[in-house]
Design a protein around this motif. Structure first.
Motif, PDB file in Angstrom:
ATOM      1  N   ARG A  84       0.810  -1.220   0.000  1.00  0.00           N
ATOM      2  CA  ARG A  84       0.000   0.000   0.000  1.00  0.00           C
ATOM      3  C   ARG A  84       0.843   1.270   0.000  1.00  0.00           C
ATOM      4  O   ARG A  84       0.391   2.319  -0.422  1.00  0.00           O
ATOM      5  CB  ARG A  84      -0.998  -0.009   1.148  1.00  0.00           C
ATOM      6  N   PHE A 117      -2.523   5.278   2.303  1.00  0.00           N
ATOM      7  CA  PHE A 117      -1.722   5.286   1.081  1.00  0.00           C
ATOM      8  C   PHE A 117      -0.880   6.563   1.049  1.00  0.00           C
ATOM      9  O   PHE A 117      -1.357   7.608   0.596  1.00  0.00           O
ATOM     10  CB  PHE A 117      -2.623   5.202  -0.158  1.00  0.00           C
ATOM     11  N   THR A 120      -0.485   9.768  -1.798  1.00  0.00           N
ATOM     12  CA  THR A 120      -1.784  10.331  -2.152  1.00  0.00           C
ATOM     13  C   THR A 120      -1.628  11.782  -2.548  1.00  0.00           C
ATOM     14  O   THR A 120      -0.939  12.549  -1.878  1.00  0.00           O
ATOM     15  CB  THR A 120      -2.765  10.222  -0.970  1.00  0.00           C
TER      16      THR A 120
END
Length: 165
Positions: A84, A117, A120
């Motif tokens: 992730r 995440f 981003t």
């Protein structure tokens, strides 16, 4: 959504981060107008407290996507496992939209995505062109926290309400 989640056995928050069940919602008719993933009563377990929600337009679309993924695994001999921390996400935040109610939790939603995440990009109060430009970077996840408008007579005229709508 409580009876649906209860029937599926999703009655409480999962114990650990890796055990969250995924639900793919296929809303129709008036359910297309409401955020099913956010349903719930204050002080009680909501949909977001119990499952990870995704929306798909039809069961045929889901079957197609799964078949393509399976074909990829078959042809390459390996599955794709993504960390992730490497996932690029885009969050479009329109907390304040002219002539619409304020979306007070938009910035919290953006923070939640960024916490999950790290790569981003957050666009606050963006124009249509700013979103299109950022989409050219091919994010894996796109989250819109904004109002939308449905045109029932011509669905192709439906839109997300960005700063220049």
């Amino acid at each position: 959504m409580g009876p649906t989640l209860k029937a599926l056995g999703f009655t409480k928050k999962p114990r650990d981060e890796n055990s969250w069940p995924h639900i793919r919602w296929i809303p129709t008719d008036y359910l297309c107008l409401v955020p099913v993933h956010a349903a719930g009563m204050p002080g009680k377990a909501t949909v977001m407290d119990r499952v990870i929600s995704s929306y798909i337009p039809s069961i045929k679309t889901l079957a197609y996507a799964r078949a393509r993924h399976q074909n990829y695994i078959s042809s390459t001999g390996n599955s794709v496992t993504t960390d992730r921390r490497d996932v690029r996400a885009l969050v479009v935040v329109m907390a304040d939209t002219p002539r619409r109610t304020s979306l007070g939790h938009s910035k919290l939603e953006a923070k939640a995505v960024t916490d999950s995440f790290p790569k981003t990009t957050i666009l606050e109060q963006p124009t249509r062109q700013a979103v299109i430009t950022e989409l050219e970077n091919h994010p894996s996840i796109i989250h819109f926290s904004c109002h939308g408008e449905t045109n029932y007579e011509d669905p192709t005229e439906s839109k997300l309400l960005l700063s220049d709508w």
